[in-house]
Every structure is written in C-alpha cells, then in structure tokens.
Scaffold this active site. Structure first.
Site, mmCIF file in Angstrom:
data_model
loop_
_atom_site.group_PDB
_atom_site.id
_atom_site.type_symbol
_atom_site.label_atom_id
_atom_site.label_comp_id
_atom_site.label_asym_id
_atom_site.label_seq_id
_atom_site.Cartn_x
_atom_site.Cartn_y
_atom_site.Cartn_z
ATOM 1 N N ASP A 71 0.888 -1.306 -0.077
ATOM 2 C CA ASP A 71 0.034 -0.006 -0.047
ATOM 3 C C ASP A 71 0.740 1.011 0.021
ATOM 4 O O ASP A 71 2.089 1.166 0.458
ATOM 5 C CB ASP A 71 -0.710 -0.104 1.180
ATOM 6 N N ASP A 95 -0.330 5.043 0.832
ATOM 7 C CA ASP A 95 -0.897 5.980 1.579
ATOM 8 C C ASP A 95 -0.985 5.523 3.066
ATOM 9 O O ASP A 95 -1.703 4.578 3.518
ATOM 10 C CB ASP A 95 -2.184 6.573 1.346
#
Ligand SMILES: [Mg+2]
Length: 209
Positions: free
Chosen positions: A15, A17
């Site tokens: 991922d 963010d």
C-alpha cells in the site's frame, strides 16, 4: 516493517498512503494552504471553507464509492465552489487542487524504517508493486517525489483497476504485472479491512503496519 520476514518471497505488494509515508501531516499541510488561499483570494472564512469541504467530500465519497475518483480533490473543490458561490467555478477548483497537492507533495517523506526495508527487499531480488486506492496521476506524482523507482517495479491504482481494495481485481492486476502467484507474495498495508483482508481473500499473506 522491518520485522516482516523476506525469506522465499518472489514479490511484495505494498500500500502507499499511510504505509510508506504518514498521510496526516501531508493532508493537513495541503488543506491548510487551501484555506489560506480561499481566505486571501476569495475572502472565504475558514469556518465556511471547512463546512463546504466536508459537504463536498462527503457527496463525492457517496456518489463515487468504491472508485478511485471518490478521493479526487478536484471534485471536492468543485463542490466547494458550488456550495460557496452557488455555481461551478473551475478556476477556483483547479487552483485549490493544485495548491493542495503541491503542498502535500512538499511535505511527503518516508516513515522511519521504510526505506531500509525497501532497500533490503530490493537487494534480495524481490519484485515490488504498489497497490493503491486513488487516481493514477497523483499516485505517480507521489512515486516521483519519493523516487520509488529505485526500489519498486510496478504501480496499480484503483483508477486503473476500476475497483478499490479490498476488491479482488486490483490484487489480481498486481499479481499479473509481477508474474507471481498469490502464495509467492505478501501484502503490506495500514488498513486491516482493505489491505490485509483484501489480500487474504486472494490467498496472499497480509501484514498490517
Ligand atoms: Mg493506506
């Protein structure tokens, strides 16, 4: 992140963010810059801006739930202009979007330990792919600002996949790009719901960080 075992891995899905960098200070800096601009140039009080932003953001989230564009700051700002001026104001919307992301990107930096982890994985020959919910353009700009090309091989955004995590296809697209099977990979992210459960549903081991 450094506790995650890397032995026998072909690839890592990551991922972006709030996993590779801390989202909140970047958002806060970008948002405050928008408020200053709105006040100075358009004499909009901070209170009015906050209220209009919340209405705009909630409406976009509602209308575009599950799509990359549901996080579009341009669409939020368009709605802000409609709330505040009673009509669409593309000049205002584009100005706010540009200000938000410029300041956001000035603030972005790796979380402690992340770069060391990426270096180690790269040195072990492990391929890496970002799997992220947002539009491609801004995620590519974050990639450039963090210079992720030094470590990471691929990017998959929810705009590109047409679905957000924990949807299956966004993970399938990452495996396809990496040329890897689910049992040869792990997924690392900050969201139990999106990153870990999404990965586990695909047979990929998930780590929450
Ligand atoms: Mg995240």
């Amino acid at each position: 992140m450094n506790h995650i075992p890397l032995a026998n891995l072909k690839a890592i899905l990551l991922d972006l963010d709030d996993t590779l960098y801390a989202y909140k200070p970047c958002h806060q800096a970008g948002y405050e810059a928008c408020k200053v601009l709105a006040d100075k140039k358009y004499t909009i009080s901070n209170l009015d801006f906050d209220a209009a932003w919340k209405l705009g953001r909630d409406k976009v989230h509602h209308d575009l739930h599950g799509q990359g564009a549901s996080h579009s700051r341009l669409l939020y700002a368009q709605k802000v202009s409609e709330h505040l001026f009673g009509k669409s104001n593309p000049v205002f919307a584009l100005e706010m979007e540009e200000t938000y992301w410029n300041v956001f990107l000035e603030t972005i930096a790796f979380k402690p330990g992340v770069e060391e982890f990426l270096k180690e994985a790269k040195a072990k020959g492990i391929k890496m792919c970002i799997v992220t919910d947002l539009t491609a353009q801004i995620q590519m700009q974050k990639w450039l600002k963090l210079d992720l090309g030094r470590y990471i091989d691929f990017l998959v955004s929810s705009e590109e996949a047409g679905i957000e995590k924990p949807g299956k296809y966004i993970f399938e697209l990452a495996l396809e790009k990496l040329g890897a099977r689910a049992d040869e990979c792990i997924m690392i992210g900050d969201s139990e719901e999106k990153d870990v459960k999404g990965a586990v549903a695909m047979g990929i081991k998930g780590y929450k960080v």
